[in-house]
Design a protein around this motif. Structure first.
Motif, short mmCIF file in Angstrom:
data_model
loop_
_atom_site.label_atom_id
_atom_site.label_comp_id
_atom_site.label_asym_id
_atom_site.label_seq_id
_atom_site.Cartn_x
_atom_site.Cartn_y
_atom_site.Cartn_z
N TYR A 133 39.18 34.44 24.90
CA TYR A 133 40.25 35.11 25.65
C TYR A 133 41.57 34.35 25.60
O TYR A 133 42.59 34.87 26.04
N ALA A 134 41.52 33.09 25.12
CA ALA A 134 42.73 32.27 25.16
C ALA A 134 43.60 32.58 23.94
O ALA A 134 43.24 32.25 22.82
N GLY A 135 44.74 33.22 24.16
CA GLY A 135 45.67 33.53 23.07
C GLY A 135 46.24 32.25 22.48
O GLY A 135 46.66 32.22 21.34
N ASN A 136 46.25 31.17 23.27
CA ASN A 136 46.79 29.88 22.86
C ASN A 136 45.66 28.86 23.07
O ASN A 136 45.32 28.55 24.20
N PRO A 137 45.06 28.36 21.99
CA PRO A 137 43.89 27.47 22.13
C PRO A 137 44.20 26.19 22.89
O PRO A 137 43.29 25.54 23.40
N GLU A 138 45.49 25.80 23.00
CA GLU A 138 45.86 24.60 23.77
C GLU A 138 45.89 24.90 25.26
O GLU A 138 46.13 24.02 26.07
N LEU A 139 45.73 26.18 25.61
CA LEU A 139 45.92 26.53 27.00
C LEU A 139 44.72 27.24 27.60
O LEU A 139 44.83 28.24 28.30
N ILE A 140 43.53 26.71 27.31
CA ILE A 140 42.33 27.31 27.89
C ILE A 140 42.34 27.01 29.39
O ILE A 140 42.50 25.87 29.81
N SER A 141 42.24 28.06 30.22
CA SER A 141 42.43 27.89 31.66
C SER A 141 41.29 28.56 32.43
O SER A 141 40.46 29.26 31.84
N ARG A 142 41.30 28.33 33.73
CA ARG A 142 40.25 28.94 34.57
C ARG A 142 40.27 30.46 34.47
O ARG A 142 39.24 31.11 34.59
N THR A 143 41.46 31.01 34.26
CA THR A 143 41.56 32.47 34.13
C THR A 143 40.71 32.99 32.97
O THR A 143 40.09 34.05 33.07
N HIS A 144 40.68 32.24 31.86
CA HIS A 144 39.89 32.67 30.70
C HIS A 144 38.39 32.58 30.99
O HIS A 144 37.63 33.45 30.58
N PHE A 145 37.99 31.56 31.75
CA PHE A 145 36.59 31.48 32.18
C PHE A 145 36.27 32.67 33.11
O PHE A 145 35.20 33.26 33.04
N ALA A 146 37.23 32.99 33.97
CA ALA A 146 37.01 34.10 34.92
C ALA A 146 36.77 35.39 34.14
O ALA A 146 35.88 36.18 34.48
N ARG A 147 37.53 35.62 33.08
CA ARG A 147 37.35 36.85 32.28
C ARG A 147 35.97 36.87 31.64
O ARG A 147 35.33 37.94 31.56
N TYR A 148 35.49 35.71 31.20
CA TYR A 148 34.14 35.65 30.60
C TYR A 148 33.07 35.97 31.65
O TYR A 148 32.10 36.68 31.37
N LEU A 149 33.26 35.48 32.87
CA LEU A 149 32.26 35.74 33.93
C LEU A 149 32.26 37.21 34.34
O LEU A 149 31.23 37.75 34.76
N VAL A 150 33.39 37.88 34.20
CA VAL A 150 33.44 39.33 34.45
C VAL A 150 32.79 40.08 33.27
O VAL A 150 31.95 40.96 33.47
N GLU A 151 33.14 39.67 32.07
CA GLU A 151 32.59 40.31 30.86
C GLU A 151 31.07 40.28 30.85
O GLU A 151 30.41 41.26 30.50
N THR A 152 30.49 39.15 31.28
CA THR A 152 29.03 39.00 31.22
C THR A 152 28.34 39.58 32.46
O THR A 152 27.13 39.48 32.58
N GLY A 153 29.13 40.15 33.38
CA GLY A 153 28.54 40.82 34.54
C GLY A 153 28.12 39.87 35.66
O GLY A 153 27.51 40.29 36.65
N VAL A 154 28.48 38.58 35.54
CA VAL A 154 28.13 37.62 36.61
C VAL A 154 28.92 37.97 37.87
O VAL A 154 28.41 37.88 38.99
N CYS A 155 30.17 38.42 37.69
CA CYS A 155 31.02 38.84 38.82
C CYS A 155 31.65 40.19 38.48
O CYS A 155 31.83 40.52 37.31
#
Ligand code: AMP
Ligand code: MN
Ligand code: MN
Ligand code: MN
Length: 292
Positions: A133-155
């Motif tokens: 989800y990180a458009g900029n690989p130097e800027l991996i942030s909690r927001t990108h983890f949050a999107r993964y947790l939504v994608e996988t149905g955890v939240c």
């Protein structure tokens, strides 16, 4: 010829994010959306990055939207993460560019640790999942983890993620030392800009630490505070309007828009600043890029 003046601007939106940090729209899509929503002065304020500034400036010009350069710097103050917005600076100034590059460093290692913590509670593949989800690989942030947790149905949504994960005391939270307040304000000022305390109601500071934040910020040459933001309630507009007056700070206004699917406040969709305050953009009259 039209005479433009900052004093005639009400709908300024001086805080939002693109794919260059943790937003989901490109600078060009944001410029078009801001224009369509009636924004009269816009700034793109990606986290710890100015890599989108030339694109945003050109896109704003193309749609006929006045523009101020922007960024949102992550700072550690009294053990709490604080965000300082910079506005109206030279986006190519070496002190700022290098300071932001140092601030971004360490995000990768932190993300690995966040991923390890999530794996320990049974959530696997989070580093790769977030990176996608990180458009900029130097800027991996909690927001990108949050999107993964939504994608996988955890939240169900990112708001649930930040209630159950990634925040202090919850799985996936890795404390990090960001820039120093003095340095962040100095980089912005050296690059010719104005420093602004972002969404002050969001910090978990004691009243004493909050007072220290405001007074040290002013001592370092900080000049503004966000009063009307997508992160504040109407009661908090009043609290921080009073704080702005107490500390002699100009007031800023911004949605903190990240994504049409995630953000409650759209670009430009905010009440006006209280009339008794000095809008921060009146300090930046000669830094505004007016479309011709
Ligand atoms: P980071 O810079 O990696 O610590 O990520 C911080 C980003 O996570 C913020 O800029 C927000 O976009 C998002 N975020 C943090 N806390 C919350 C929250 N409680 N609710 C929604 N988004 C949040
Ligand atoms: Mn963000
Ligand atoms: Mn912020
Ligand atoms: Mn923000």
């Amino acid at each position: 010829m039209t005479t433009h003046t900052p004093a005639s601007i009400f709908n300024a939106d001086l805080h939002c994010h693109s794919v260059v940090s943790d937003g989901t729209l490109t600078p060009e899509e944001l410029a078009a959306r801001a224009k369509a929503n009636g924004v009269e002065l816009w700034s793109l304020t990606d986290h710890d990055e100015v890599g989108g500034q030339h694109r945003a400036m050109a896109a704003a010009r193309a749609v006929g939207l006045p523009y101020l350069t922007g960024t949102e710097i992550s700072v550690t103050f009294a053990s709490v993460t604080v965000h300082i917005v910079g506005l109206g600076f030279d986006p190519d100034h070496p002190a700022l560019v290098q300071g932001l590059a140092r601030t971004r460093g360490g995000r990768d290692e932190r993300a690995q640790e966040m991923s390890d913590q999530l794996a320990a509670v049974g959530i696997h593949g989070a580093f790769e999942g977030a990176l996608k989800y990180a458009g900029n690989p130097e800027l991996i942030s909690r927001t990108h983890f949050a999107r993964y947790l939504v994608e996988t149905g955890v939240c169900a949504d990112t708001y649930e993620v930040f209630r159950r994960f990634l925040t202090e005391g919850k799985p996936g939270f890795v404390p990090h030392r960001w820039a120093k307040l003095a340095d962040a304000v100095r980089w912005i000022r050296e690059a010719g800009g104005v420093a602004v305390i972002a969404h002050p109601a969001r910090y978990d500071h004691s009243p004493t630490a909050e007072y220290a934040l405001f007074s040290e910020f002013v001592g370092h040459g900080g000049q503004g505070v966000e009063v009307v933001t997508g992160s504040h309630s109407p009661d908090e507009y009043v609290t921080y309007a009073d704080m702005a007056q107490e500390f002699g700070l100009a007031a800023s206004r911004g949605s903190d828009f990240h994504s049409p699917d995630e953000s409650h406040t759209d670009l430009g969709a905010l009440p006006n600043l209280p009339g008794k305050l000095t809008p921060v953009w009146t300090l930046l009259a000669d830094r505004i890029h007016w479309p011709q």
